[in-house]
Write a protein that holds these residues in place. Structure first.
Motif, PDB file in Angstrom:
ATOM      1  N   SER A   1     -34.228   8.875  12.284  1.00 57.82           N
ATOM      2  CA  SER A   1     -35.236   9.202  11.338  1.00 57.82           C
ATOM      3  C   SER A   1     -35.028   8.613   9.942  1.00 57.82           C
ATOM      4  O   SER A   1     -36.098   8.300   9.377  1.00 57.82           O
ATOM      5  N   MET A   2     -34.208   7.583   9.693  1.00 60.87           N
ATOM      6  CA  MET A   2     -33.814   6.746   8.568  1.00 60.87           C
ATOM      7  C   MET A   2     -34.598   5.190   8.958  1.00 60.87           C
ATOM      8  O   MET A   2     -34.596   4.471   7.669  1.00 60.87           O
ATOM      9  N   THR A   3     -34.370   4.862  10.184  1.00 57.92           N
ATOM     10  CA  THR A   3     -34.573   3.484  10.436  1.00 57.92           C
ATOM     11  C   THR A   3     -35.702   3.286  11.252  1.00 57.92           C
ATOM     12  O   THR A   3     -35.952   4.024  12.273  1.00 57.92           O
ATOM     13  N   ALA A   4     -36.543   2.132  11.219  1.00 59.92           N
ATOM     14  CA  ALA A   4     -37.668   1.862  12.211  1.00 59.92           C
ATOM     15  C   ALA A   4     -37.067   1.528  13.509  1.00 59.92           C
ATOM     16  O   ALA A   4     -37.719   1.879  14.544  1.00 59.92           O
ATOM     17  N   LEU A   5     -36.105   0.938  13.588  1.00 55.99           N
ATOM     18  CA  LEU A   5     -35.348   0.658  14.971  1.00 55.99           C
ATOM     19  C   LEU A   5     -34.722   1.505  15.568  1.00 55.99           C
ATOM     20  O   LEU A   5     -34.248   1.441  16.453  1.00 55.99           O
ATOM     21  N   GLY A   6     -34.241   2.791  14.773  1.00 58.23           N
ATOM     22  CA  GLY A   6     -33.532   3.786  15.333  1.00 58.23           C
ATOM     23  C   GLY A   6     -32.107   3.482  15.813  1.00 58.23           C
ATOM     24  O   GLY A   6     -31.457   4.226  16.560  1.00 58.23           O
ATOM     25  N   ARG A   7     -31.630   2.523  15.106  1.00 57.96           N
ATOM     26  CA  ARG A   7     -30.098   2.498  15.355  1.00 57.96           C
ATOM     27  C   ARG A   7     -29.447   1.621  14.334  1.00 57.96           C
ATOM     28  O   ARG A   7     -30.187   0.951  13.296  1.00 57.96           O
TER      29      ARG A   7
END
Length: 258
Positions: free
Chosen positions: A218-224
């Protein structure tokens, strides 16, 4: 076209280089051809292990102890690097300490401890390194994504990292007169042992019942989270001739963190 590594013949100092992102930067700079001094303050074993790894691969590396919160020790550290390598071309200032705390819990001692290492430590490392450099020197300080985004009870630490971005912006024209560039890198969440110790503190209170994987997505565009070598790749670019027209800039390596 030359087949030589892009940092061949360069001499580098990585503060806080014994583990985590610092160790990844040391590995990358060595692979790119630089002789690397790995600075540590307490974990000699990690620094020695890293230096052994690098020298076994044929790279030039030394481990040097210094507490960069003490300007006198920092000046001695730079002198030791110059003595070991014959000069200094690159500073990757990575040493820093974390802090979380509610407003009412922050003490003058907390402020002094955090700013002494994260701000004064980087300022005086820059001062000592710049004095040893000639034209073409490159300096990289470490900020953090927390300087731009709000993190619960992270005020003191985030303020120290925002100060780093202000330093590089204002030092850039002064150091440019001497042919030295200075930038900062602002990593986002990165998979290191240090980060694991405080990872839960970065999660907003309203999301603490969710899974860590869901929060990261939820916090990063890359999701990791980033891997340390990915942050090191950005650092290596900023410290290389490829970044010849970059100075006074803070570059986010945060996977689109928001």
């Amino acid at each position: 076209m030359s087949d030589s590594p892009r940092l061949a013949g360069k001499r580098a100092l990585v503060t806080g280089g014994g583990r985590g992102i610092g160790a990844a930067i040391a590995r990358r700079l060595a692979a790119d051809g630089a002789a690397v001094a790995v600075n540590y303050v307490s974990n000699r074993s990690s620094a020695d292990t890293l230096v052994a790894e690098l020298t076994d691969k044929g790279y030039q590396a030394v481990a040097l102890r210094a507490d960069v919160s003490d300007p006198d020790q920092t000046r001695v550290l730079v002198d030791q690097v110059v003595a070991a390598f014959g000069g200094l071309d690159i500073l990757a200032s990575n040493a820093g300490i974390e802090h979380f705390g509610a407003l009412e819990s922050i003490t003058p001692a907390d402020f002094e401890r955090v700013f002494r290492t994260n701000v004064a430590g980087q300022l005086f490392a820059t001062q000592a390194a710049a004095a040893a450099m000639t034209g073409g020197g490159r300096i990289l300080l470490t900020s953090l994504i927390s300087a731009r985004i709000g993190v619960y009870q992270h005020t003191l630490y985030a303020a120290s990292k925002a100060a780093v971005s202000a330093m590089v912006l204002n030092l850039a024209p002064e150091l440019a007169e001497r042919g030295i560039s200075i930038n900062a890198i602002a990593p986002g969440g990165t998979a290191t042992d240090m980060a694991a110790e405080v990872a839960s503190r970065y999660i907003p209170p309203a999301l603490r019942d969710a899974s860590a994987e869901a929060v990261i997505k939820s916090m990063t565009a890359l999701g990791r989270l980033a891997e340390p070598h990915e942050i090191a790749a950005v650092a290596a670019f900023l410290l290389s001739p490829d970044a010849s027209y970059l100075t006074g800039t803070t570059v986010e390596a945060a996977g689109g963190q928001r």
